[in-house]
Design an enzyme around this catalytic site. Structure first.
Site, PDB file in Angstrom:
ATOM      1  N   HIS A 140       0.848  -1.199   0.000  1.00  0.00           N
ATOM      2  CA  HIS A 140       0.000   0.000   0.000  1.00  0.00           C
ATOM      3  C   HIS A 140       0.873   1.234   0.000  1.00  0.00           C
ATOM      4  O   HIS A 140       1.929   1.275   0.627  1.00  0.00           O
ATOM      5  CB  HIS A 140      -0.963   0.024   1.195  1.00  0.00           C
ATOM      6  CG  HIS A 140      -0.317  -0.190   2.526  1.00  0.00           C
ATOM      7  ND1 HIS A 140       0.089  -1.428   2.961  1.00  0.00           N
ATOM      8  CD2 HIS A 140       0.003   0.680   3.527  1.00  0.00           C
ATOM      9  CE1 HIS A 140       0.623  -1.319   4.160  1.00  0.00           C
ATOM     10  NE2 HIS A 140       0.589  -0.045   4.524  1.00  0.00           N
ATOM     11  N   HIS A 191       0.769   5.186   0.978  1.00  0.00           N
ATOM     12  CA  HIS A 191       0.059   6.244   1.690  1.00  0.00           C
ATOM     13  C   HIS A 191       0.138   7.514   0.843  1.00  0.00           C
ATOM     14  O   HIS A 191       1.231   7.905   0.406  1.00  0.00           O
ATOM     15  CB  HIS A 191       0.720   6.548   3.034  1.00  0.00           C
ATOM     16  CG  HIS A 191       0.726   5.415   4.017  1.00  0.00           C
ATOM     17  ND1 HIS A 191      -0.147   5.358   5.083  1.00  0.00           N
ATOM     18  CD2 HIS A 191       1.499   4.308   4.104  1.00  0.00           C
ATOM     19  CE1 HIS A 191       0.110   4.258   5.790  1.00  0.00           C
ATOM     20  NE2 HIS A 191       1.101   3.606   5.220  1.00  0.00           N
TER      21      HIS A 191
END
Ligand code: 5GP
Ligand code: ZN
Length: 114
Positions: A100, A102
Site C-alpha cells: 500500500h 500512503h
C-alpha cells in the site's frame, strides 16, 4: 489471501471509504488519518510489500503511479503538493502486509520522517 485485511477491503468483506477504483487498483481513506488527506492506494493483486516487487508483478506499481495524480486532483491537493510513502517490514513500521502507498496531504508535512 483469506486472512489479509486489505484483500477483505477489496472484496467488500471489510467496509472502507473508497475514493478511487480501477480494474487493478483501489484507493480508500485511512482509518487513522495522519493528515487532512490520508488515502491508501493498493493493488487488487495481493503483494505483501514493495520488497516483493519483481519483473512479473511491477505493472501493479505502474497502475498505482497512474492513479496517484488523479486522486490528488480529486482531493484538491495537486497544486500544493503531497507525499507518497510505502512502509516496508519491521524497520519501515509496516503493519499491514499487503502493498500500500500512503497518500498524505492537506497540510505542511515535516521532513525528515522519524
Ligand atoms: P502501514 O502501517 O502498514 O504502513 O499502514 C497501514 C495503514 O492501514 C495504517 O495507516 C492504518 O491506520 C491503516 N488501517 C489499518 N486497518 C485499517 C482498516 O481496517 N481500514 C482502513 N481504512 N485503514 C486501516
Ligand atoms: Zn492482501
Amino acid at each position: 489471501m483469506a486472512d489479509c485485511l486489505f484483500c477483505k477491503i477489496i472484496t467488500g468483506n471489510v467496509p472502507s471509504e473508497k475514493v478511487f477504483e480501477t480494474e487493478k487498483v483501489l484507493a480508500f481513506r485511512d482509518i487513522r488519518p495522519q493528515a487532512p488527506v490520508h488515502i491508501l492506494i493498493i493493488p487488487k493483486e495481493h503483494i505483501a510489500s514493495a520488497q516483493q516487487i519483481n519483473a512479473s508483478n511491477s505493472q501493479a506499481v505502474a497502475d498505482i503511479a497512474e492513479v496517484i495524480p488523479k486522486i490528488a486532483e480529486q482531493e484538491g491537493i495537486s497544486k500544493q503538493g503531497y507525499r507518497i510513502v510505502t512502509n516496508i517490514g519491521f524497520h519501515g513500521q509496516q503493519t499491514v502486509e499487503h502493498l500500500h502507498y500512503h497518500l498524505l496531504g492537506g497540510r505542511q508535512l515535516g521532513w525528515p520522517p522519524g
